[in-house]
Design an enzyme around this catalytic site. Structure first.
Site, PDB file in Angstrom:
ATOM      1  N   GLU A  17      10.280   5.822   6.341  1.00 47.43           N
ATOM      2  CA  GLU A  17      10.234   6.396   5.168  1.00 47.43           C
ATOM      3  C   GLU A  17       8.832   7.447   5.458  1.00 47.43           C
ATOM      4  OE1 GLU A  17       7.725   3.358   2.816  1.00 47.43           O
ATOM      5  OE2 GLU A  17       5.944   4.131   3.357  1.00 47.43           O
ATOM      6  N   THR A  48       8.010   8.244  -0.852  1.00 45.46           N
ATOM      7  CA  THR A  48       6.741   7.474  -1.236  1.00 45.46           C
ATOM      8  C   THR A  48       6.747   8.314  -2.632  1.00 45.46           C
ATOM      9  OG1 THR A  48       5.134   8.857  -0.136  1.00 45.46           O
ATOM     10  CG2 THR A  48       5.315   6.747   0.770  1.00 45.46           C
ATOM     11  N   ALA A  51       0.758   6.866  -7.026  1.00 44.90           N
ATOM     12  CA  ALA A  51       0.682   6.406  -8.192  1.00 44.90           C
ATOM     13  C   ALA A  51       0.289   7.045  -9.364  1.00 44.90           C
ATOM     14  CB  ALA A  51      -0.409   4.619  -7.810  1.00 44.90           C
ATOM     15  N   ASP A 109      -1.436   1.758  -5.548  1.00 48.55           N
ATOM     16  CA  ASP A 109      -2.064   1.724  -5.362  1.00 48.55           C
ATOM     17  C   ASP A 109      -2.969   1.929  -6.460  1.00 48.55           C
ATOM     18  OD1 ASP A 109      -2.003   0.592  -3.198  1.00 48.55           O
ATOM     19  OD2 ASP A 109      -1.705   2.415  -2.110  1.00 48.55           O
ATOM     20  N   GLN A 175       4.858  -4.915   4.032  1.00 44.93           N
ATOM     21  CA  GLN A 175       3.683  -4.244   4.595  1.00 44.93           C
ATOM     22  C   GLN A 175       3.590  -3.796   6.046  1.00 44.93           C
ATOM     23  OE1 GLN A 175       1.331  -1.931   4.513  1.00 44.93           O
ATOM     24  NE2 GLN A 175       0.814  -2.163   2.805  1.00 44.93           N
TER      25      GLN A 175
HETATM   26  P1  FAD Z   1       3.173  -6.461  -7.530  1.00 44.23           P
HETATM   27  O1  FAD Z   1       4.423  -6.946  -6.776  1.00 44.23           O
HETATM   28  O2  FAD Z   1       2.665  -6.151  -8.759  1.00 44.23           O
HETATM   29  O3  FAD Z   1       1.670  -7.360  -6.666  1.00 44.23           O
HETATM   30  C1  FAD Z   1       0.308  -6.806  -6.879  1.00 44.23           C
HETATM   31  C2  FAD Z   1      -0.539  -8.368  -6.802  1.00 44.23           C
HETATM   32  O4  FAD Z   1       0.013  -8.741  -7.748  1.00 44.23           O
HETATM   33  C3  FAD Z   1       0.065  -8.938  -5.439  1.00 44.23           C
HETATM   34  O5  FAD Z   1      -1.662  -9.766  -5.297  1.00 44.23           O
HETATM   35  C4  FAD Z   1       0.773 -10.294  -6.134  1.00 44.23           C
HETATM   36  O6  FAD Z   1       0.676 -11.386  -5.875  1.00 44.23           O
HETATM   37  C5  FAD Z   1       0.521 -10.101  -7.671  1.00 44.23           C
HETATM   38  N1  FAD Z   1       1.423 -10.140  -8.494  1.00 44.23           N
HETATM   39  C6  FAD Z   1       2.263 -10.588  -9.018  1.00 44.23           C
HETATM   40  N2  FAD Z   1       3.004 -10.028  -9.872  1.00 44.23           N
HETATM   41  C7  FAD Z   1       2.013 -10.826 -10.604  1.00 44.23           C
HETATM   42  C8  FAD Z   1       2.066 -11.465 -11.935  1.00 44.23           C
HETATM   43  N3  FAD Z   1       3.506 -11.188 -12.496  1.00 44.23           N
HETATM   44  N4  FAD Z   1       1.187 -11.818 -12.630  1.00 44.23           N
HETATM   45  C9  FAD Z   1       0.294 -12.193 -11.827  1.00 44.23           C
HETATM   46  N5  FAD Z   1      -0.141 -11.381 -10.908  1.00 44.23           N
HETATM   47  C10 FAD Z   1       1.049 -10.925  -9.849  1.00 44.23           C
HETATM   48  N6  FAD Z   1       1.997   2.592  -3.232  1.00 44.23           N
HETATM   49  C11 FAD Z   1       1.479   3.703  -3.908  1.00 44.23           C
HETATM   50  O7  FAD Z   1       1.246   4.077  -4.664  1.00 44.23           O
HETATM   51  N7  FAD Z   1       2.707   4.616  -3.430  1.00 44.23           N
HETATM   52  C12 FAD Z   1       3.515   4.340  -2.437  1.00 44.23           C
HETATM   53  O8  FAD Z   1       4.808   4.860  -2.147  1.00 44.23           O
HETATM   54  C13 FAD Z   1       4.032   2.527  -1.770  1.00 44.23           C
HETATM   55  N8  FAD Z   1       4.894   2.633  -1.472  1.00 44.23           N
HETATM   56  C14 FAD Z   1       4.841   1.490  -0.430  1.00 44.23           C
HETATM   57  C15 FAD Z   1       5.612   0.492   0.081  1.00 44.23           C
HETATM   58  C16 FAD Z   1       6.253  -0.805   0.960  1.00 44.23           C
HETATM   59  C17 FAD Z   1       6.885  -1.691   1.905  1.00 44.23           C
HETATM   60  C18 FAD Z   1       4.655  -0.968   0.858  1.00 44.23           C
HETATM   61  C19 FAD Z   1       4.798  -2.948   1.135  1.00 44.23           C
HETATM   62  C20 FAD Z   1       2.985  -1.070  -0.351  1.00 44.23           C
HETATM   63  C21 FAD Z   1       3.562   0.245  -0.635  1.00 44.23           C
HETATM   64  N9  FAD Z   1       2.722   1.208  -1.088  1.00 44.23           N
HETATM   65  C22 FAD Z   1       2.919   2.165  -1.995  1.00 44.23           C
HETATM   66  C23 FAD Z   1       1.225  -0.180  -1.836  1.00 44.23           C
HETATM   67  C24 FAD Z   1       1.443  -0.629  -2.993  1.00 44.23           C
HETATM   68  O9  FAD Z   1       1.851  -0.074  -4.530  1.00 44.23           O
HETATM   69  C25 FAD Z   1       0.784  -1.800  -3.379  1.00 44.23           C
HETATM   70  O10 FAD Z   1       0.589  -2.651  -2.107  1.00 44.23           O
HETATM   71  C26 FAD Z   1      -0.710  -2.147  -4.269  1.00 44.23           C
HETATM   72  O11 FAD Z   1      -1.246  -3.083  -4.840  1.00 44.23           O
HETATM   73  C27 FAD Z   1       1.112  -3.570  -4.561  1.00 44.23           C
HETATM   74  O12 FAD Z   1       2.466  -3.257  -5.422  1.00 44.23           O
HETATM   75  P2  FAD Z   1       3.689  -4.269  -5.134  1.00 44.23           P
HETATM   76  O13 FAD Z   1       4.150  -3.387  -6.311  1.00 44.23           O
HETATM   77  O14 FAD Z   1       3.282  -5.424  -4.031  1.00 44.23           O
HETATM   78  O15 FAD Z   1       2.657  -5.387  -6.785  1.00 44.23           O
END
Ligand code: FAD
Length: 291
Positions: A17, A48, A51, A109, A175
């Site tokens: 990454e 990456t 956001a 994020d 993560q």
């Molecule tokens: P989601 O899948 O939406 O989950 C977020 C939270 O909401 C979780 O607690 C989940 O349990 C809850 N949730 C999910 N769906 C629902 C629903 N339908 N109803 C109610 N609750 C729900 N961030 C960046 O800004 N840029 C990046 O490039 C980036 N790359 C990343 C790459 C990886 C491999 C990882 C693991 C993280 C990355 N992140 C990045 C961080 C990520 O954006 C944050 O961790 C963010 O807080 C959650 O993103 P997510 O897509 O997992 O969200």
């Protein structure tokens, strides 16, 4: 090529990454990094995306560069927490036009001061939206072996993850974590929940003070005693911290490959020397399992 197809042909997928340069920066630095990473022949490289603020303009540009100039399969991160449907639509059009076929669909994020999206609250909505737009993208999603910090517990988080996978995610990237037992427990829980897409383990080598201070703090990852001792001992000794961090990450990866992990995704933080050191350390293992 779809990344999900790689998992069908390889026992252990190996990827990196990187993050894009700032909007005003020239491309010489990132080009040097990517050229060095290309030598290591990763299965793909993810880019990456911020956001809020600068958004994903440079993400798409670098993903396109990986593909066209270096022949590397790109995975473009796409966040939705501060984007409208029209903005996401424009991004999809650009990626499709550039021939980028793999997207990591993320909520993103939270960015202080950035306007929240009127259209998306969670990544599963983004996945459904991408699928509804009619393009044939391969869509990956993020997952959290220690649970996402906003979830009540790991079970709630895995139930939400199931919605994301059911919406059309074909593989998951975790993560970062420093205790493999957390990953193994998580993998078992996914199987019980009926989530059967490949799961790539995200490994971030702790090789610099800045990584220790910022990145780990941001993710809230659990720090095992072994890491705490390492950091305490070598915090002010950059060469030793580099060597110890590479050794720790290598040890984690050897254990993961031994346990039949679907893939390892190295958070290399644009440090090609670290990527090379770790890739060299496990190259025979990777060649062996992928024979
Ligand atoms: P989601 O899948 O939406 O989950 C977020 C939270 O909401 C979780 O607690 C989940 O349990 C809850 N949730 C999910 N769906 C629902 C629903 N339908 N109803 C109610 N609750 C729900 N961030 C960046 O800004 N840029 C990046 O490039 C980036 N790359 C990343 C790459 C990886 C491999 C990882 C693991 C993280 C990355 N992140 C990045 C961080 C990520 O954006 C944050 O961790 C963010 O807080 C959650 O993103 P997510 O897509 O997992 O969200």
């Amino acid at each position: 090529m779809f990344i999900s197809d790689l998992f069908k042909s390889k026992k252990t997928v190996w990827s990196f990454e990187i993050f894009p340069p700032k909007p005003t920066a020239d491309l010489s630095g990132i080009k040097a990094t990517v050229a060095a990473l290309a030598d290591l022949k990763p299965d793909y490289v993810s880019v990456t995306c911020s956001a809020g603020g600068s958004g994903n303009s440079r993400t798409n540009e670098i993903a396109d560069m990986l593909l066209d100039d270096y022949g590397i399969l790109p995975l473009a991160h796409l966040t939705c927490i501060n984007s409208t449907k029209d903005e996401i639509r424009a991004s999809l059009k650009q990626l499709h036009g550039d021939g980028v076929e793999n997207i990591l669909a993320l909520r993103g994020d939270r960015v202080q001061g950035a306007a929240p999206s009127p259209d998306f609250a969670h990544a599963d909505e983004l996945v459904r939206f991408i699928r509804s737009e009619g393009y044939d993208f391969d869509i990956a999603g993020a997952c959290y072996p220690e649970g996402h910090p906003e979830s009540r517990d790991l079970i709630e988080d895995i139930n939400n993850l199931k919605r994301k996978v059911d919406a059309g995610v074909t593989h998951l990237n975790t993560q970062l974590f420093y205790d493999n037992d957390d990953f193994f427990r998580f993998r078992d829980m996914l199987a019980v929940a009926g989530i059967d897409v490949p799961v790539q383990a995200g490994i971030m080598p702790l090789v610099k003070k800045t990584t220790v201070d910022r990145t780990v703090g941001l993710t809230g990852a659990k720090i095992p005693a072994k890491i705490s001792r390492m950091v305490a001992r070598f915090y002010d000794d950059p060469d030793s911290l580099m060597q110890a961090g590479i050794a720790y990450a290598t040890d984690q990866i050897v254990d993961l490959i031994s346990a039949g992990v679907d893939g390892v995704h190295l958070y290399v933080m644009n440090n090609a020397a670290v990527a090379r050191a770790i890739t060299d350390n496990v190259s025979s293992l990777l060649a062996g399992v992928n024979k």
